[in-house]
Design a protein around this motif. Structure first.
Motif, PDB file in Angstrom:
ATOM      1  N   GLU A  23      32.243 -43.946   0.431  1.00  0.00           N
ATOM      2  CA  GLU A  23      32.005 -44.674  -0.933  1.00  0.00           C
ATOM      3  C   GLU A  23      31.765 -43.500  -1.927  1.00  0.00           C
ATOM      4  O   GLU A  23      32.173 -43.572  -2.651  1.00  0.00           O
ATOM      5  N   PRO A  24      30.983 -42.431  -1.366  1.00  0.00           N
ATOM      6  CA  PRO A  24      30.810 -41.371  -2.419  1.00  0.00           C
ATOM      7  C   PRO A  24      31.905 -40.736  -2.911  1.00  0.00           C
ATOM      8  O   PRO A  24      32.212 -40.295  -4.051  1.00  0.00           O
ATOM      9  N   THR A  27      33.786 -42.666  -5.064  1.00  0.00           N
ATOM     10  CA  THR A  27      33.156 -42.821  -6.327  1.00  0.00           C
ATOM     11  C   THR A  27      33.593 -41.562  -7.279  1.00  0.00           C
ATOM     12  O   THR A  27      33.806 -41.566  -8.500  1.00  0.00           O
ATOM     13  N   TYR A  28      33.608 -40.475  -6.495  1.00  0.00           N
ATOM     14  CA  TYR A  28      33.900 -39.208  -7.343  1.00  0.00           C
ATOM     15  C   TYR A  28      35.288 -39.189  -7.711  1.00  0.00           C
ATOM     16  O   TYR A  28      35.618 -38.680  -8.931  1.00  0.00           O
ATOM     17  N   ARG A  30      36.990 -41.837  -8.337  1.00  0.00           N
ATOM     18  CA  ARG A  30      37.184 -42.815  -9.477  1.00  0.00           C
ATOM     19  C   ARG A  30      36.692 -42.082 -10.617  1.00  0.00           C
ATOM     20  O   ARG A  30      37.190 -42.142 -11.908  1.00  0.00           O
ATOM     21  N   ASP A  31      35.518 -41.306 -10.770  1.00  0.00           N
ATOM     22  CA  ASP A  31      34.886 -40.418 -11.750  1.00  0.00           C
ATOM     23  C   ASP A  31      36.194 -39.252 -12.290  1.00  0.00           C
ATOM     24  O   ASP A  31      36.167 -39.283 -13.470  1.00  0.00           O
ATOM     25  N   LEU A  32      36.690 -38.778 -11.419  1.00  0.00           N
ATOM     26  CA  LEU A  32      37.384 -37.811 -11.835  1.00  0.00           C
ATOM     27  C   LEU A  32      38.601 -38.264 -12.641  1.00  0.00           C
ATOM     28  O   LEU A  32      39.268 -37.795 -13.518  1.00  0.00           O
ATOM     29  N   ALA A  34      38.489 -41.014 -14.256  1.00  0.00           N
ATOM     30  CA  ALA A  34      37.903 -41.321 -15.574  1.00  0.00           C
ATOM     31  C   ALA A  34      37.840 -40.410 -16.661  1.00  0.00           C
ATOM     32  O   ALA A  34      38.581 -40.298 -17.646  1.00  0.00           O
ATOM     33  N   VAL A  35      37.556 -39.066 -16.078  1.00  0.00           N
ATOM     34  CA  VAL A  35      37.637 -37.926 -16.702  1.00  0.00           C
ATOM     35  C   VAL A  35      38.796 -37.385 -17.274  1.00  0.00           C
ATOM     36  O   VAL A  35      39.225 -37.126 -18.540  1.00  0.00           O
ATOM     37  N   LEU A  38      39.852 -39.596 -20.162  1.00  0.00           N
ATOM     38  CA  LEU A  38      38.799 -39.402 -21.315  1.00  0.00           C
ATOM     39  C   LEU A  38      39.715 -38.306 -21.798  1.00  0.00           C
ATOM     40  O   LEU A  38      39.715 -38.227 -23.118  1.00  0.00           O
ATOM     41  N   ALA A  39      40.151 -37.304 -21.182  1.00  0.00           N
ATOM     42  CA  ALA A  39      40.870 -35.972 -21.799  1.00  0.00           C
ATOM     43  C   ALA A  39      42.097 -36.385 -22.515  1.00  0.00           C
ATOM     44  O   ALA A  39      42.251 -35.867 -23.715  1.00  0.00           O
TER      45      ALA A  39
ATOM     46  N   PHE B  63      36.793 -34.635 -27.287  1.00  0.00           N
ATOM     47  CA  PHE B  63      36.174 -34.783 -25.801  1.00  0.00           C
ATOM     48  C   PHE B  63      34.766 -34.657 -25.546  1.00  0.00           C
ATOM     49  O   PHE B  63      34.282 -34.932 -24.873  1.00  0.00           O
ATOM     50  N   VAL B  79      30.220 -40.260 -15.128  1.00  0.00           N
ATOM     51  CA  VAL B  79      31.452 -39.786 -15.684  1.00  0.00           C
ATOM     52  C   VAL B  79      31.379 -38.512 -16.851  1.00  0.00           C
ATOM     53  O   VAL B  79      31.663 -37.313 -16.639  1.00  0.00           O
ATOM     54  N   LEU B  82      30.133 -35.264 -15.010  1.00  0.00           N
ATOM     55  CA  LEU B  82      31.276 -34.758 -14.266  1.00  0.00           C
ATOM     56  C   LEU B  82      32.270 -33.807 -15.375  1.00  0.00           C
ATOM     57  O   LEU B  82      32.627 -32.821 -15.033  1.00  0.00           O
ATOM     58  N   ILE B 143      24.698 -44.351  -8.096  1.00  0.00           N
ATOM     59  CA  ILE B 143      25.883 -44.893  -8.158  1.00  0.00           C
ATOM     60  C   ILE B 143      26.000 -46.084  -8.695  1.00  0.00           C
ATOM     61  O   ILE B 143      25.328 -47.001  -8.070  1.00  0.00           O
TER      62      ILE B 143
END
Lengths: 199, 146
Positions: A23-24, A27-28, A30-32, A34-35, A38-39, B63, B79, B82, B143
Protein backbone atom coordinates in the motif's frame (compact mmCIF):
# COMPACT_ATOMS: atom_id res chain seq x y z
CA UNK A 1 -7.46 -29.21 -16.04
CA UNK A 2 -4.87 -27.40 -13.93
CA UNK A 3 -6.48 -25.93 -10.88
CA UNK A 4 -5.42 -24.90 -7.42
CA UNK A 5 -6.03 -27.35 -4.65
CA UNK A 6 -7.99 -25.96 -1.78
CA UNK A 7 -4.75 -25.51 0.23
CA UNK A 8 -2.84 -23.74 -2.65
CA UNK A 9 -5.57 -21.28 -3.47
CA UNK A 10 -4.73 -17.80 -1.96
CA UNK A 11 -7.06 -16.98 0.84
CA UNK A 12 -8.82 -13.57 0.84
CA UNK A 13 -6.99 -12.50 4.01
CA UNK A 14 -3.61 -13.33 2.32
CA UNK A 15 -4.46 -11.09 -0.65
CA UNK A 16 -5.39 -8.33 1.73
CA UNK A 17 -2.14 -8.66 3.67
CA UNK A 18 -0.07 -8.51 0.43
CA UNK A 19 -1.98 -5.39 -0.58
CA UNK A 20 -1.42 -3.92 2.87
CA UNK A 21 2.38 -4.48 2.52
CA UNK A 22 2.46 -2.78 -0.88
CA UNK A 23 0.00 0.00 0.00
CA UNK A 24 2.67 2.63 0.88
CA UNK A 25 4.49 2.03 -2.43
CA UNK A 26 1.26 2.27 -4.36
CA UNK A 27 0.46 5.52 -2.58
CA UNK A 28 3.89 6.97 -3.37
CA UNK A 29 3.50 5.94 -7.02
CA UNK A 30 0.06 7.58 -7.10
CA UNK A 31 1.48 10.74 -5.50
CA UNK A 32 4.34 10.81 -8.02
CA UNK A 33 1.89 10.55 -10.92
CA UNK A 34 -0.10 13.40 -9.34
CA UNK A 35 3.08 15.54 -9.16
CA UNK A 36 3.86 14.85 -12.84
CA UNK A 37 0.29 15.84 -13.78
CA UNK A 38 0.65 18.95 -11.62
CA UNK A 39 3.85 19.92 -13.46
CA UNK A 40 2.14 19.52 -16.84
CA UNK A 41 -0.90 21.54 -15.74
CA UNK A 42 1.41 24.26 -14.33
CA UNK A 43 3.30 24.44 -17.62
CA UNK A 44 0.01 24.80 -19.51
CA UNK A 45 -1.14 27.49 -17.06
CA UNK A 46 2.18 29.34 -17.43
CA UNK A 47 1.87 29.30 -21.23
CA UNK A 48 -1.73 30.57 -21.07
CA UNK A 49 -0.81 33.38 -18.63
CA UNK A 50 2.09 34.33 -20.90
CA UNK A 51 -0.26 34.74 -23.87
CA UNK A 52 -2.15 37.46 -22.01
CA UNK A 53 0.92 39.44 -20.95
CA UNK A 54 1.51 42.83 -22.54
CA UNK A 55 5.11 41.71 -23.21
CA UNK A 56 5.03 37.90 -23.51
CA UNK A 57 8.20 35.93 -22.95
CA UNK A 58 9.30 34.38 -26.27
CA UNK A 59 9.06 30.59 -26.15
CA UNK A 60 12.55 30.41 -27.64
CA UNK A 61 14.71 32.15 -25.04
CA UNK A 62 17.03 34.93 -26.20
CA UNK A 63 20.07 35.91 -24.14
CA UNK A 64 20.47 39.57 -23.05
CA UNK A 65 23.13 39.97 -25.79
CA UNK A 66 20.76 38.68 -28.48
CA UNK A 67 17.97 40.93 -27.23
CA UNK A 68 20.27 43.97 -27.29
CA UNK A 69 21.33 43.19 -30.83
CA UNK A 70 17.69 42.97 -31.92
CA UNK A 71 16.93 46.24 -30.13
CA UNK A 72 19.82 47.98 -31.87
CA UNK A 73 18.51 46.86 -35.23
CA UNK A 74 15.04 48.13 -34.34
CA UNK A 75 16.38 51.50 -33.30
CA UNK A 76 18.10 52.06 -36.62
CA UNK A 77 15.69 50.31 -38.97
CA UNK A 78 12.44 51.71 -37.62
CA UNK A 79 11.53 54.38 -38.64
CA UNK A 80 13.01 53.59 -42.09
CA UNK A 81 16.65 54.54 -42.21
CA UNK A 82 17.21 57.58 -44.44
CA UNK A 83 20.38 56.98 -46.39
CA UNK A 84 20.42 60.50 -47.82
CA UNK A 85 23.63 62.46 -48.32
CA UNK A 86 24.03 64.72 -45.28
CA UNK A 87 25.37 68.28 -45.60
CA UNK A 88 29.14 68.55 -45.28
CA UNK A 89 31.42 71.13 -43.67
CA UNK A 90 35.13 71.85 -44.12
CA UNK A 91 37.77 72.44 -41.47
CA UNK A 92 37.25 76.22 -41.22
CA UNK A 93 33.48 75.91 -40.84
CA UNK A 94 34.01 73.14 -38.31
CA UNK A 95 36.39 75.29 -36.27
CA UNK A 96 34.07 78.29 -36.25
CA UNK A 97 31.14 76.06 -35.22
CA UNK A 98 33.28 74.67 -32.43
CA UNK A 99 34.25 78.18 -31.28
CA UNK A 100 30.59 79.26 -31.33
CA UNK A 101 29.78 76.57 -28.71
CA UNK A 102 26.18 76.29 -29.89
CA UNK A 103 26.88 73.25 -32.07
CA UNK A 104 26.92 69.67 -30.79
CA UNK A 105 29.94 67.73 -32.03
CA UNK A 106 29.79 63.95 -32.22
CA UNK A 107 32.73 61.58 -32.75
CA UNK A 108 31.41 58.50 -34.60
CA UNK A 109 34.55 56.39 -34.12
CA UNK A 110 34.71 53.43 -31.71
CA UNK A 111 35.25 54.42 -28.07
CA UNK A 112 38.82 53.07 -28.03
CA UNK A 113 39.82 55.57 -30.76
CA UNK A 114 37.85 58.34 -29.06
CA UNK A 115 39.70 57.75 -25.80
CA UNK A 116 43.08 57.94 -27.56
CA UNK A 117 42.30 61.43 -28.79
CA UNK A 118 39.33 63.52 -29.94
CA UNK A 119 38.27 67.06 -30.73
CA UNK A 120 37.82 68.99 -27.44
CA UNK A 121 34.10 69.07 -26.51
CA UNK A 122 33.12 66.25 -28.88
CA UNK A 123 30.83 63.52 -27.50
CA UNK A 124 31.33 59.87 -28.46
CA UNK A 125 28.38 58.53 -30.48
CA UNK A 126 30.07 55.50 -31.98
CA UNK A 127 28.59 53.89 -35.06
CA UNK A 128 29.45 50.41 -33.77
CA UNK A 129 27.67 51.02 -30.45
CA UNK A 130 25.07 53.48 -31.61
CA UNK A 131 21.98 52.42 -29.63
CA UNK A 132 23.93 52.22 -26.38
CA UNK A 133 25.64 55.59 -26.85
CA UNK A 134 22.43 57.19 -28.10
CA UNK A 135 20.59 56.18 -24.93
CA UNK A 136 23.49 57.34 -22.80
CA UNK A 137 23.38 60.75 -24.46
CA UNK A 138 19.59 61.00 -24.44
CA UNK A 139 19.49 63.97 -22.03
CA UNK A 140 21.96 65.94 -24.19
CA UNK A 141 20.19 64.93 -27.38
CA UNK A 142 16.76 65.86 -26.04
CA UNK A 143 17.87 69.50 -25.90
CA UNK A 144 19.55 69.28 -29.30
CA UNK A 145 16.48 68.81 -31.50
CA UNK A 146 16.90 72.35 -32.81
CA UNK A 147 20.67 72.76 -32.34
CA UNK A 148 23.08 72.19 -35.21
CA UNK A 149 24.97 68.90 -35.03
CA UNK A 150 28.28 68.04 -36.70
CA UNK A 151 29.54 64.48 -36.88
CA UNK A 152 33.04 63.35 -37.73
CA UNK A 153 34.93 60.08 -37.86
CA UNK A 154 38.43 59.06 -38.95
CA UNK A 155 38.32 61.09 -42.17
CA UNK A 156 39.24 59.98 -45.68
CA UNK A 157 37.12 56.98 -46.67
CA UNK A 158 35.48 56.64 -43.28
CA UNK A 159 31.70 56.16 -43.55
CA UNK A 160 30.87 56.12 -39.85
CA UNK A 161 30.12 59.85 -39.65
CA UNK A 162 27.70 59.63 -42.60
CA UNK A 163 25.90 56.63 -41.10
CA UNK A 164 25.57 58.33 -37.71
CA UNK A 165 24.45 61.59 -39.32
CA UNK A 166 21.80 59.74 -41.35
CA UNK A 167 20.66 57.88 -38.25
CA UNK A 168 20.25 61.20 -36.41
CA UNK A 169 18.25 62.65 -39.31
CA UNK A 170 16.09 59.50 -39.25
CA UNK A 171 15.54 59.99 -35.53
CA UNK A 172 14.24 63.53 -36.07
CA UNK A 173 17.27 65.86 -35.88
CA UNK A 174 17.07 68.44 -38.64
CA UNK A 175 20.38 70.28 -38.77
CA UNK A 176 22.99 67.52 -39.09
CA UNK A 177 26.25 67.88 -41.06
CA UNK A 178 29.38 65.84 -41.55
CA UNK A 179 32.92 67.15 -41.13
CA UNK A 180 34.47 65.25 -44.01
CA UNK A 181 38.10 65.88 -43.09
CA UNK A 182 37.50 64.12 -39.80
CA UNK A 183 40.10 63.19 -37.24
CA UNK A 184 42.79 62.87 -39.93
CA UNK A 185 42.54 66.53 -40.95
CA UNK A 186 42.07 67.78 -37.40
CA UNK A 187 45.12 66.00 -35.97
CA UNK A 188 47.25 66.91 -39.01
CA UNK A 189 46.56 70.60 -38.33
CA UNK A 190 48.19 70.43 -34.85
CA UNK A 191 44.93 71.54 -33.30
CA UNK A 192 44.01 70.95 -29.62
CA UNK A 193 43.27 67.36 -28.67
CA UNK A 194 41.55 65.83 -25.63
CA UNK A 195 42.21 62.25 -24.50
CA UNK A 196 40.13 59.94 -22.29
CA UNK A 197 36.42 59.19 -22.15
CA UNK A 198 35.29 62.70 -21.20
CA UNK A 199 34.56 65.40 -23.82
CA UNK B 1 3.08 12.54 28.48
CA UNK B 2 2.10 10.51 25.46
CA UNK B 3 -1.05 12.55 25.05
CA UNK B 4 0.93 15.78 25.19
CA UNK B 5 3.42 14.53 22.58
CA UNK B 6 0.66 13.43 20.21
CA UNK B 7 -1.20 16.71 20.61
CA UNK B 8 1.97 18.74 19.84
CA UNK B 9 2.77 16.55 16.83
CA UNK B 10 -0.76 17.20 15.61
CA UNK B 11 0.24 20.81 15.11
CA UNK B 12 3.72 20.23 13.66
CA UNK B 13 2.62 19.06 10.20
CA UNK B 14 0.07 21.87 9.60
CA UNK B 15 2.54 24.45 10.93
CA UNK B 16 5.43 23.25 8.74
CA UNK B 17 3.06 22.96 5.78
CA UNK B 18 1.91 26.52 6.30
CA UNK B 19 5.52 27.73 6.52
CA UNK B 20 6.65 25.90 3.37
CA UNK B 21 3.50 27.04 1.52
CA UNK B 22 4.20 30.67 2.50
CA UNK B 23 7.79 30.36 1.21
CA UNK B 24 6.54 28.95 -2.10
CA UNK B 25 3.87 31.64 -2.49
CA UNK B 26 6.47 34.33 -1.79
CA UNK B 27 9.00 32.76 -4.17
CA UNK B 28 6.50 32.71 -7.02
CA UNK B 29 5.55 36.42 -6.85
CA UNK B 30 8.57 37.94 -8.63
CA UNK B 31 8.81 35.03 -11.05
CA UNK B 32 5.21 35.57 -12.10
CA UNK B 33 5.71 39.33 -12.31
CA UNK B 34 8.90 39.25 -14.38
CA UNK B 35 9.39 35.94 -16.24
CA UNK B 36 12.13 37.44 -18.41
CA UNK B 37 14.27 38.21 -15.37
CA UNK B 38 13.69 34.68 -14.10
CA UNK B 39 14.57 33.23 -17.52
CA UNK B 40 17.85 35.19 -17.42
CA UNK B 41 18.54 33.74 -13.96
CA UNK B 42 17.93 30.20 -15.25
CA UNK B 43 20.17 30.86 -18.27
CA UNK B 44 22.97 32.06 -15.98
CA UNK B 45 23.22 28.53 -14.55
CA UNK B 46 24.32 27.34 -18.02
CA UNK B 47 22.66 23.94 -17.51
CA UNK B 48 19.61 23.94 -19.76
CA UNK B 49 19.51 24.41 -23.53
CA UNK B 50 17.88 27.66 -24.74
CA UNK B 51 14.67 25.92 -25.88
CA UNK B 52 13.90 24.67 -22.35
CA UNK B 53 14.56 27.94 -20.50
CA UNK B 54 11.33 29.78 -21.35
CA UNK B 55 9.02 26.78 -20.66
CA UNK B 56 10.68 26.36 -17.26
CA UNK B 57 10.51 30.09 -16.50
CA UNK B 58 6.79 30.08 -17.37
CA UNK B 59 5.84 26.75 -15.79
CA UNK B 60 7.72 26.90 -12.50
CA UNK B 61 5.87 29.85 -10.86
CA UNK B 62 2.38 28.28 -11.29
CA UNK B 63 3.89 24.99 -10.07
CA UNK B 64 5.13 26.73 -6.92
CA UNK B 65 1.71 28.30 -6.33
CA UNK B 66 0.06 24.89 -6.83
CA UNK B 67 2.50 23.29 -4.35
CA UNK B 68 1.63 25.96 -1.79
CA UNK B 69 -2.10 25.41 -2.28
CA UNK B 70 -1.80 21.62 -2.02
CA UNK B 71 0.14 21.96 1.24
CA UNK B 72 -2.68 23.96 2.80
CA UNK B 73 -5.26 21.22 2.30
CA UNK B 74 -4.82 18.09 4.50
CA UNK B 75 -6.05 15.65 1.86
CA UNK B 76 -3.63 16.93 -0.77
CA UNK B 77 -0.75 17.69 1.60
CA UNK B 78 1.23 14.56 0.70
CA UNK B 79 1.26 15.38 -3.02
CA UNK B 80 2.30 18.97 -2.25
CA UNK B 81 5.08 17.77 0.04
CA UNK B 82 6.36 15.30 -2.54
CA UNK B 83 6.37 18.06 -5.19
CA UNK B 84 8.27 20.40 -2.83
CA UNK B 85 10.77 17.65 -1.98
CA UNK B 86 11.45 16.94 -5.67
CA UNK B 87 11.74 20.60 -6.65
CA UNK B 88 14.03 21.30 -3.67
CA UNK B 89 16.36 18.53 -4.87
CA UNK B 90 16.38 20.12 -8.34
CA UNK B 91 17.13 23.60 -6.91
CA UNK B 92 19.80 22.19 -4.60
CA UNK B 93 21.54 20.30 -7.42
CA UNK B 94 21.50 23.34 -9.74
CA UNK B 95 22.90 25.66 -7.05
CA UNK B 96 25.54 23.16 -5.91
CA UNK B 97 26.65 22.60 -9.50
CA UNK B 98 26.94 26.38 -10.07
CA UNK B 99 28.96 26.78 -6.87
CA UNK B 100 31.25 23.89 -7.82
CA UNK B 101 31.82 25.43 -11.26
CA UNK B 102 32.87 28.70 -9.60
CA UNK B 103 29.90 30.68 -10.96
CA UNK B 104 28.69 33.77 -9.14
CA UNK B 105 25.08 34.36 -10.04
CA UNK B 106 21.68 35.47 -8.87
CA UNK B 107 19.65 32.28 -8.65
CA UNK B 108 16.35 34.17 -8.95
CA UNK B 109 14.89 31.92 -6.25
CA UNK B 110 13.23 34.76 -4.36
CA UNK B 111 13.24 37.56 -6.91
CA UNK B 112 16.09 39.38 -8.60
CA UNK B 113 19.16 40.49 -6.69
CA UNK B 114 22.84 41.12 -7.09
CA UNK B 115 24.87 38.00 -7.97
CA UNK B 116 26.61 36.82 -4.82
CA UNK B 117 28.23 33.56 -3.76
CA UNK B 118 27.29 34.21 -0.13
CA UNK B 119 23.64 34.44 -1.14
CA UNK B 120 24.02 31.26 -3.20
CA UNK B 121 25.31 29.38 -0.13
CA UNK B 122 22.42 30.77 1.95
CA UNK B 123 19.90 29.66 -0.66
CA UNK B 124 21.53 26.23 -0.81
CA UNK B 125 20.99 25.91 2.96
CA UNK B 126 17.44 27.14 2.55
CA UNK B 127 16.77 24.48 -0.09
CA UNK B 128 18.02 21.87 2.35
CA UNK B 129 15.61 23.20 4.98
CA UNK B 130 12.72 23.09 2.53
CA UNK B 131 13.63 19.52 1.63
CA UNK B 132 13.70 18.50 5.31
CA UNK B 133 10.38 20.27 5.92
CA UNK B 134 8.71 18.56 2.98
CA UNK B 135 10.13 15.18 4.07
CA UNK B 136 8.69 15.71 7.54
CA UNK B 137 5.27 16.50 6.07
CA UNK B 138 5.49 13.52 3.76
CA UNK B 139 6.41 11.04 6.48
CA UNK B 140 4.03 12.38 9.14
CA UNK B 141 0.99 12.89 6.93
CA UNK B 142 -1.50 10.09 7.11
CA UNK B 143 -2.23 8.23 3.93
CA UNK B 144 -5.78 9.22 3.02
CA UNK B 145 -8.30 6.40 3.42
CA UNK B 146 -11.07 5.90 0.96
Amino acid sequence: MNSFSKEDRPQPNEVLSVMRVHEPYLTYARDLIAVICLALVSLAAGLVINRFRSLPLPIMYQSPEQRFDAELTTLIVSPPFKNAPAATVGLEQFRSALAGKSTLIFDARPSSFYEQGHVPGALNLARDNFAHDYRKLSSVLKDAQVEPIIVYCGGGDCHDSRLVANALVTLGYDDVSVFTGGWQEWSAGNLPVTTGSNP
Amino acid sequence: MTARRSSSSNYIVPAVSLGVAAVFFYASIDKLRDPLQFADSIAAFAILPARLISPLALGLPPFEVACGLLLLWPRSRRVGALAVALISVVFFTALASALLRGLTLDCGCFGAGAPSRTRMWQELGFDLLLFCGSLLILLRSRIPTR
